[in-house]
Design an enzyme around this catalytic site. Structure first.
Site, PDB file in Angstrom:
ATOM      1  N   ASP A  93      -9.132  -2.056   2.120  1.00 25.86           N
ATOM      2  CA  ASP A  93      -9.030  -2.011   3.341  1.00 25.86           C
ATOM      3  C   ASP A  93      -9.606  -2.097   5.030  1.00 25.86           C
ATOM      4  O   ASP A  93      -9.692  -2.037   6.312  1.00 25.86           O
ATOM      5  CB  ASP A  93      -8.362  -0.201   3.542  1.00 25.86           C
ATOM      6  CG  ASP A  93      -8.454   0.393   2.482  1.00 25.86           C
ATOM      7  OD1 ASP A  93      -6.224  -0.463   2.341  1.00 25.86           O
ATOM      8  OD2 ASP A  93      -7.532   1.159   1.563  1.00 25.86           O
ATOM      9  N   ASP A 145       0.502  -1.577  -0.356  1.00 24.48           N
ATOM     10  CA  ASP A 145       0.229  -0.316  -0.411  1.00 24.48           C
ATOM     11  C   ASP A 145       0.717   1.139   0.337  1.00 24.48           C
ATOM     12  O   ASP A 145       0.724   2.174  -0.908  1.00 24.48           O
ATOM     13  CB  ASP A 145      -0.918  -0.247   0.984  1.00 24.48           C
ATOM     14  CG  ASP A 145      -2.347   0.964   1.140  1.00 24.48           C
ATOM     15  OD1 ASP A 145      -2.448   1.049  -0.167  1.00 24.48           O
ATOM     16  OD2 ASP A 145      -2.889   1.294   1.850  1.00 24.48           O
TER      17      ASP A 145
END
Length: 390
Positions: A273, A227
């Protein structure tokens, strides 16, 4: 001045939490900025929508785990090797999409993706609605069972290609989901998008199982760096996020108070997420459940840490006026909390030793095979002796 505006827009789109300002082409200067109240409502709603799939998906994962254990069905779980390769596979997929959007026209790619996610979304939403509809359906509506069975071969070589059981209640769920899917296809409305997104998230947390704590740590650690790299290191995620039109994110309008359901200034949260930390938190709930405790200490504490991680992401983003990769804050919170709880309770070894589906060690397997072989041998010798006696 124009370059500065473009850079600002790019920065705010970047990452999982992002603000997408849909500009009015006829009069861009007339667009009003969102009020502080509207921003607070939007991000508060996103946080709530992120928590709900983890809670309900984790509960459903416990039920699914118990069901598979009772039926003796072998569960599909992520191995340590799978967890190690997952960030690399995700990176290849992300970069592949980036190249597709660079080479081909965005409209054609999104047309194919919309059709693909329409089918997946309808199935996911129908699966989610099924237990709810079964409890709410009036007795006047009969529950007629159906069974589609398509096999290949005969006898020992017989193989089930399609073995699907459903009822009239499931058909009703499929019809309702299809109507929502058509609404999404025609309008791309944010409510329809969220219904599909929530269905994907809950089903993901329910069905994607990590077998043990170490596998979860490997997966979260890999995606932590994934990420950060793709958000801060390149413009790949920005390009894909701007170009990709599919219900793989939850959205909520920041200008809902001013413009109602026709609002267009969205705050967003990617499903990754939610699902990635969610399957880890679901593992902790199954661990709590295996210990037959009255309190789900690991589940509740890590869920609270996830909430604080989301709040930290939003806070840092607004303080520094720069988009943040959510996993940068969620991974340390979700990994560190159960480790701290286990350290305080003196259960580190127990936590690391837990497995959803324990695999037999090679030594035990060999011993078991020998015992089975000896037992079958003794039974055959007994049969021979009885035949001789006759």
């Amino acid at each position: 001045m124009a370059d500065e505006v473009i850079d600002t827009v790019k920065e705010t789109i970047k990452g999982i939490f992002e603000n997408v300002n849909v500009k009015n082409e006829t009069a861009p200067s007339e667009k009003k900025p969102s009020s502080p109240e509207g921003i607070a409502v939007a991000y508060g709603s996103l946080v709530i929508m992120a928590m709900l799939p983890i809670i309900f998906g984790s509960i459903r994962s416990v039920k699914l785990h118990k069901l598979k254990k009772s039926t003796g069905e072998k569960a599909d779980t992520m191995t340590k090797k799978d967890a190690m390769y997952f960030p690399l596979i995700a990176s290849a997929a992300l970069f592949g999409l980036y190249l597709f959007f660079k080479i081909f026209q965005k409209v054609h790619i999104n047309f194919l993706l919309t059709g693909y996610f329409f089918v997946l979304g309808v199935i996911a939403l129908a699966h989610l609605l099924s237990p709810v509809m079964n409890s709410l359906m009036p007795a006047a509506v009969p529950k007629v069972p159906f069974h589609i069975l398509f096999t290949r071969g005969e006898g020992k070589h017989k193989e089930d290609l399609i073995n699907y059981k459903f009822s009239t209640h499931d058909i009703v769920c499929l019809v309702i989901s299809s109507v929502i899917g058509v609404w999404y296809l025609l309008k791309k409305h944010w409510i329809a998008n969220n219904l599909f997104g929530l269905a994907f998230a809950i089903n993901g947390v329910e069905m994607l199982h990590l077998n043990n704590f170490v596998t979860g740590v490997i997966l979260l650690s890999g995606l932590f760096f994934y990420d950060i790299f793709w958000v801060f290191g390149t413009n790949v995620m920005v390009t894909v996020a701007k170009s990709f039109e599919a219900p793989i994110k939850l959205v909520f309008p920041q200008d809902l108070i001013d413009n109602g359901l026709n609002a267009s200034n969205f705050a967003m949260l990617g499903l990754g997420d939610i699902v990635i930390p969610g399957i880890f938190i679901a593992l902790l709930l199954r661990f709590d459940d295996s210990k037959k405790r009255k309190t789900r200490i690991y589940f509740y504490s890590t869920l609270a840490a996830y909430f604080l991680g989301l709040m930290a992401t939003i806070f840092v983003m607004h303080v520094f006026k720069h988009a943040q990769p959510a996993l940068l804050y969620l991974v340390p919170a979700c990994m560190g909390t159960p480790l701290l709880v286990a350290l305080i309770r003196g259960e580190l070894k127990v936590l690391f030793a837990y497995e959803d589906h324990p695999e037999e060690k090679p030594e035990k397997k060999e011993k078991k095979d020998k015992e089975e072989g000896s037992s079958s041998g003794s039974s055959s010798s007994k049969k021979k002796e009885s035949k001789k006696a006759k």
